[in-house]
Design an enzyme around this catalytic site. Structure first.
Site, short mmCIF file in Angstrom:
data_model
loop_
_atom_site.label_atom_id
_atom_site.label_comp_id
_atom_site.label_asym_id
_atom_site.label_seq_id
_atom_site.Cartn_x
_atom_site.Cartn_y
_atom_site.Cartn_z
N LYS A 1 -15.19 36.58 43.79
CA LYS A 1 -16.40 36.30 44.56
C LYS A 1 -17.47 35.77 43.60
CE LYS A 1 -19.48 38.60 47.93
NZ LYS A 1 -19.71 39.85 48.68
N SER B 1 -18.92 44.49 53.26
CA SER B 1 -18.59 43.09 52.99
C SER B 1 -17.18 42.77 52.55
CB SER B 1 -19.56 42.50 51.98
OG SER B 1 -20.71 42.09 52.64
N SER C 1 -19.85 39.69 53.72
CA SER C 1 -20.26 38.53 52.95
C SER C 1 -19.17 37.98 52.03
CB SER C 1 -21.49 38.87 52.10
OG SER C 1 -21.13 39.87 51.13
N1 GLN Z 1 -23.52 42.79 56.28
C1 GLN Z 1 -24.18 43.69 55.40
C2 GLN Z 1 -25.46 43.08 54.90
O1 GLN Z 1 -25.70 41.99 55.28
C3 GLN Z 1 -23.30 44.07 54.26
C4 GLN Z 1 -23.31 43.08 53.16
C5 GLN Z 1 -22.46 43.51 52.01
O2 GLN Z 1 -21.72 44.49 52.11
N2 GLN Z 1 -22.62 42.82 50.92
O3 GLN Z 1 -26.19 43.65 54.15
#
Ligand code: GLN
Length: 486
Positions: free
Chosen positions: A76, A175, A151
């Site tokens: 990532k 995410s 994400s």
């Molecule tokens: N969807 C969650 C957020 O937007 C989790 C994001 C993540 O785990 N990086 O914060």
């Protein structure tokens, strides 16, 4: 045909049918053929990749063995890897490149794994759909009109599309788990501290964890075994109890295992199809002797509010260094504040700006106690809910998402709707617990995931139970038809 799992690869290597160089060449070709449609990859460095593969082959020729030796993996783009681009899914990063190897990445490289690509992601890991990258959305390989989840969108799609058998994502509130559910792959959010955060661009430091993504629990186990363990560069890192069992992980016996089903997670809001698939999965476990027990996690209803108050507060603080002075591509101006403001305005996307503003508000005088401090207290109550549940059961089983992957654009107009996609994945992060995402079935051709959650530092046990589930099912063996098949 390139191997899609480490187990397949081992057979190819042992039979002398494949070299690491051939393997990564196959992966690179697959990316080149398919990624204009999927947009999971932000950067390739074929020269570095091939050199690493050659070294792995040389090590193997000298008699060295190991699950990770010669294994291609995707990273990532919020994880540092020396010499590779580091965008964090954001324009503000300009031409930045990794200055060193994140500890988790470095440990995989030392074990002979081969870096294949940097993966697309929601900007700074904020998002649930993969639509908030500055470099365009990633597509779900099961249905190109739907989001892959975020994400860690690119990391998960890279595994689902067979670009690589392993990817690293990050999980602050779901995410790796939510996209794994949307794309039909397996992913682990380890207990906070099990993987070092050194070299991970901080979003919400008290919640951020690196998480492996793979096609099977077996492969998650190999990856975790290669990365886990205390790191002097991250004072919150810990040694994983039972880590020695990862080398020869056996599926847990299911007879007598107490599995808790939190009633708040199976309430209204969960689609009927998802519920049916999860009930079928639970029945399968029960038929092997597991005992299903209804439990309650009463503070679940405060989860989204608590998570987003804490998350935005930490975001506003962590991202202040992207100011055109310390980090971030500068938009010059003779006056300092105007320069910072222009840099941030041009470089950051709307969701990132929204969180910085919300977080600055939560932390400001007069609101700090009402919002930030209160959210911290509720976080403790949410953790307490889990602690009490684990007095009665060994693990918990829950949905990962109320429904399958949604169409592009459905939630970007309403930020709150996007936040609600995280309703089943933020509490485990708030409570610093390990959580495992596993493919559990299909609803109209789209994957549905199951989440298993264990007590803190029970990651090895959780994987043993996950392996037992996967030995009874074959959902993880299904692969999407790619735009351009291999
Ligand atoms: N969807 C969650 C957020 O937007 C989790 C994001 C993540 O785990 N990086 O914060």
């Amino acid at each position: 045909m390139i191997p899609l799992t480490m187990t397949d690869a081992r057979k190819h290597f042992e039979a002398g049918q494949m070299t690491a160089v051939e393997w990564v060449q196959g992966c690179l070709e697959r990316i080149q053929r398919n990624d204009s449609a999927l947009n999971a990859v932000l950067a390739l460095e074929p020269t570095i990749t091939l050199e690493a593969a050659r070294k792995a082959d040389a090590r193997r020729a000298r008699g060295e063995r190991g699950e990770l030796l010669g294994l291609p993996f995707v990273i990532k783009d919020n994880l540092q890897m020396r010499g590779w681009p580091l965008s964090q899914g954001s324009r503000v990063s300009g031409q930045d490149r990794g200055a060193f190897d994140a500890t988790a990445v470095g440990r995989l490289l030392d074990a002979g794994a081969v870096p294949l690509a940097k993966a697309n992601m929601d900007e700074f890991a904020m998002g649930s759909s993969g639509e908030y990258s500055a470099f365009g959305p990633t597509r779900n390989p099961w249905d190109g009109s739907r989001v892959p989840g975020g994400s860690s969108s690119g990391s998960v799609v890279a595994v689902a599309a067979g670009y690589a058998p392993l990817a690293l994502g990050t999980d602050t509130g779901g995410s790796v788990r939510l996209p794994a559910s949307f794309c039909g792959v397996s992913a682990l959010r380890p207990t906070y501290g099990v993987l070092s955060r050194s070299g991970l661009t901080a979003m919400a430091s008290s919640l951020d964890q690196i998480g492996p993504v793979a096609s099977s629990v077996e492969d998650l186990v190999a990856a975790l075994g290669g990365m886990a363990g205390r790191d002097p560069l991250d004072s919150t890192s810990v040694d994983l109890p039972g880590a020695e069992r990862l080398a020869h992980l056996r599926p847990a016996p299911l007879a007598g295992l107490k599995i808790g089903l939190p009633q708040e997670y199976f309430s209204e809001g969960l689609s009927e199809a998802t519920r049916t698939i999860l009930v079928t999965a639970m029945d399968r476990l029960a038929s092997e002797g597991a005992e299903l027990v209804e439990v309650s996690l009463p503070h679940t209803r405060f989860a989204i509010d608590t998570y987003y108050l804490l998350n935005t507060s930490e975001v506003s603080s962590n991202l202040s260094r992207f100011d055109g002075v310390r980090f971030g591509e500068r938009k010059p101006h003779q006056e300092l504040h105007a320069m910072i403001s222009r840099t941030r305005d041009a470089g950051l996307g709307n969701e990132t700006k929204r969180r910085i503003l919300l977080g600055a508000f939560c932390l400001s005088k007069g609101y700090y106690e009402a919002f930030y401090l209160k959210a911290l207290k509720v976080r403790a109550l949410i953790a307490e809910d889990f602690r009490k549940a684990f007095e009665k059961v060994d693990i918990l089983a829950t949905p990962l998402s109320p429904a399958t992957a949604f169409p592009f654009g459905e939630r970007t107009r309403h930020p709150l709707e996007m936040y609600l996609a995280d309703v089943f994945t933020v509490t485990q992060a708030l409570a610093s617990l390990p959580a495992l995402a596993l493919p559990a079935g299909f609803d109209k051709g789209l994957p549905v995931g199951l989440q298993l959650v264990g007590p803190a530092l029970s990651d090895v046990r959780l994987l043993e139970v996950g392996a037992a589930f996967q030995s009874l099912t074959d959902h993880h063996l299904a692969h999407p038809a790619l735009p351009t098949p291999a």
